[in-house]
Scaffold this motif. Structure first.
Motif, mmCIF file in Angstrom:
data_model
loop_
_atom_site.group_PDB
_atom_site.id
_atom_site.type_symbol
_atom_site.label_atom_id
_atom_site.label_comp_id
_atom_site.label_asym_id
_atom_site.label_seq_id
_atom_site.Cartn_x
_atom_site.Cartn_y
_atom_site.Cartn_z
ATOM 1 N N LEU A 57 1.023 -1.067 0.121
ATOM 2 C CA LEU A 57 -0.023 0.123 -0.123
ATOM 3 C C LEU A 57 0.668 1.287 -0.102
ATOM 4 O O LEU A 57 0.245 2.282 0.017
ATOM 5 N N ILE A 95 -4.476 2.164 8.046
ATOM 6 C CA ILE A 95 -5.258 2.504 6.800
ATOM 7 C C ILE A 95 -6.199 3.525 7.021
ATOM 8 O O ILE A 95 -6.182 4.380 5.945
ATOM 9 N N LEU A 101 -6.759 6.324 1.711
ATOM 10 C CA LEU A 101 -7.010 5.062 1.970
ATOM 11 C C LEU A 101 -8.281 4.823 2.814
ATOM 12 O O LEU A 101 -8.583 3.480 2.906
ATOM 13 N N LYS A 102 -8.726 5.805 3.450
ATOM 14 C CA LYS A 102 -9.484 5.489 4.513
ATOM 15 C C LYS A 102 -10.887 4.942 4.038
ATOM 16 O O LYS A 102 -11.790 4.403 4.646
ATOM 17 N N VAL A 106 -12.256 -2.791 4.379
ATOM 18 C CA VAL A 106 -11.248 -3.372 5.157
ATOM 19 C C VAL A 106 -12.008 -4.688 5.845
ATOM 20 O O VAL A 106 -12.865 -4.085 6.503
#
Length: 184
Positions: A57, A95, A101-102, A106
């Motif tokens: 990432l 993350i 990226l939030k 996930v």
């Protein structure tokens, strides 16, 4: 003992596939996840630790550039909870702390059912908490986190619609009926 390399697996037309970054320290679990995802036509990148996931990432400290999910075109992260050095919860927090990226979904997985752990992960922004081993029915849930079901203009077909899409005025909407339950 040398660490395994990052393994990216995909079919020839991988551009239109959902790309899953799967993180698990157990080789057997990684192989199970990889096989299930590949059979279900996902593109898969498998890593064995949270630190390796951060490398994929581009969240490692050596990088000066702003990390983006587009660098690897990762669509969703599926991570084990219990891992050495950096567990799935810690990876989730890292993350979700990055603006770029939030919004990435996930999903945490674990063989242990610990309600406090599940609540903590969901409160921190995890989309779901899945019991290991991963099963084929779990894959539809993963796909829905990346490609949420949206209303279509096709008539005569029933589709699930997210609650935020439902109209505010109640004059013309149909109310759902559940077996034995009346919605007011």
């Amino acid at each position: 003992m040398a660490e395994p390399d990052i393994d990216t697996c995909a079919s020839s037309s991988s551009d239109d596939l959902i790309h899953v970054l799967a993180v698990d320290d157990c080789l057997v679990d990684r192989k199970v996840v990889e096989k299930l995802l590949k059979v279900a036509k996902f593109k898969v990148t498998i890593v064995e630790s949270g630190k390796k996931a951060m490398e994929v990432l581009r969240l490692n400290e050596e990088k000066i550039e702003t990390p983006t999910a587009d660098d690897q075109k990762i669509d969703i992260i599926l991570t084990d909870y219990c891992m050495p050095e950096m567990n799935g919860y810690d990876l989730l927090k890292v993350i979700k702390e990055h603006n770029c990226l939030k919004s990435m979904p996930v999903v945490i997985m674990s063989s242990e059912h610990v309600p406090e752990r599940i609540s903590r992960c969901l409160d921190a922004g995890a989309e779901d908490f899945i019991r290991k081993p991963l099963k084929p029915r779990d894959l539809k849930r993963l796909r829905n986190f990346v490609m949420p079901v949206t209303p279509t203009s096709v008539t005569g077909m029933k589709r699930k619609v997210p609650l935020e899409v439902l109209p505010e005025n109640k004059s013309s909407e149909r109310r759902p009926r559940l077996a034995g339950v009346v919605v007011a």
